[in-house]
Design an enzyme around this catalytic site. Sequence first.
Site, mmCIF file in Angstrom:
data_model
loop_
_atom_site.group_PDB
_atom_site.id
_atom_site.type_symbol
_atom_site.label_atom_id
_atom_site.label_comp_id
_atom_site.label_asym_id
_atom_site.label_seq_id
_atom_site.Cartn_x
_atom_site.Cartn_y
_atom_site.Cartn_z
ATOM 1 N N LYS A 1 -10.802 -5.078 5.927
ATOM 2 C CA LYS A 1 -11.304 -5.322 4.430
ATOM 3 C C LYS A 1 -12.010 -6.623 4.464
ATOM 4 C CE LYS A 1 -6.733 -3.086 3.378
ATOM 5 N NZ LYS A 1 -5.382 -3.004 3.158
ATOM 6 N N GLN B 1 -0.714 -7.100 2.380
ATOM 7 C CA GLN B 1 -0.604 -5.972 3.334
ATOM 8 C C GLN B 1 0.808 -5.856 3.531
ATOM 9 O OE1 GLN B 1 -3.493 -4.559 4.314
ATOM 10 N NE2 GLN B 1 -2.144 -3.088 5.757
ATOM 11 N N ASP C 1 -4.042 -3.165 -5.444
ATOM 12 C CA ASP C 1 -3.620 -2.032 -4.863
ATOM 13 C C ASP C 1 -2.877 -1.027 -5.793
ATOM 14 O OD1 ASP C 1 -3.704 -1.818 -2.091
ATOM 15 O OD2 ASP C 1 -2.423 -3.499 -1.604
#
Length: 287
Positions: free
Chosen positions: A52, A96, A119
């Site tokens: 990322k 994460q 997200d």
Amino acid sequence: MTILDGKALSEKIVDEISTQVKRLKAQGRRVPGLGVVLVGDDPASHTYVKMKEKTCQRVGFLSKVVRLQENTTQKELLNTVRAMNEDDTIDGILVQLPLPPHLDTTEILESINPSKDVDGFHPYNFGRLVQGLESFVPCTPLGVIELLKEYGIDPKGLDCCVVGASNIVGKPMAALLLNSFATVDVCHIYTKDLKRHTLCADMVIVGVGKKGLIKEDMVKEGAIVVDIGINKLSNGKIVGDVDFDNVSKKCSYITPVPGGVGPMTIAMLMKNTLKAYYNLTRSKDTV
Ligand code: GUN
């Protein structure tokens, strides 16, 4: 049989985003920023976060990665997210997952400003997605929809079988397909007879992390098969949840692993961050 090439499409999207960032820079504007929080030592999570970070650099985004130790407290993590919520150079925030088990994932995800929730895991965005309203959509299922669109595949009226019912993949995937007017069947670990469900589907979308789960005798002739699984073999090779060599012989379309949905996920993260940037800068412009 056509391969759904997520690598090629993701590169096209990443290039388009790079061009937009160059344009912003030329206009003397701030570039979009992504804040990533990684807790603990999970090797797969470290690899994903590095990917990322690298893609952020490639498109010209600001990338701030905070790596916290495994024994980080809930309060420390909440403070880290709060600081990113208040940081005007950060448009998107990603924590994460999975978090170490002593941490309360729900509380952490709910602490992210929904306007920076790239997200799409905050219940505000997830609820809006289910209601068919404008929202941030989780990157993996969004990547699947973009990939299907690129190849002219419209889920409308198709019988779709989603295998896996996680909050990250299966549930938002089912919501997106339903919003596209597909008929959706969601299977999971307690499904009695998986084959009964997959065999009658026009499209099978699987993301459970079990190599070889979907075999040739489980899909109908001409089906579209989307493999979201990522399984690392002992020799380091990455494979999906579908027995690709045999299933691909029966399909009309299939995603490879690697090179299918995986690269699309990161491209969608960049796209969501750019969207957050435009939403946030636009709302500031009008104040
Ligand atoms: N872990 C596995 N996939 C994801 C994802 O898309 N986002 C986050 N934050 N964590 C993940």
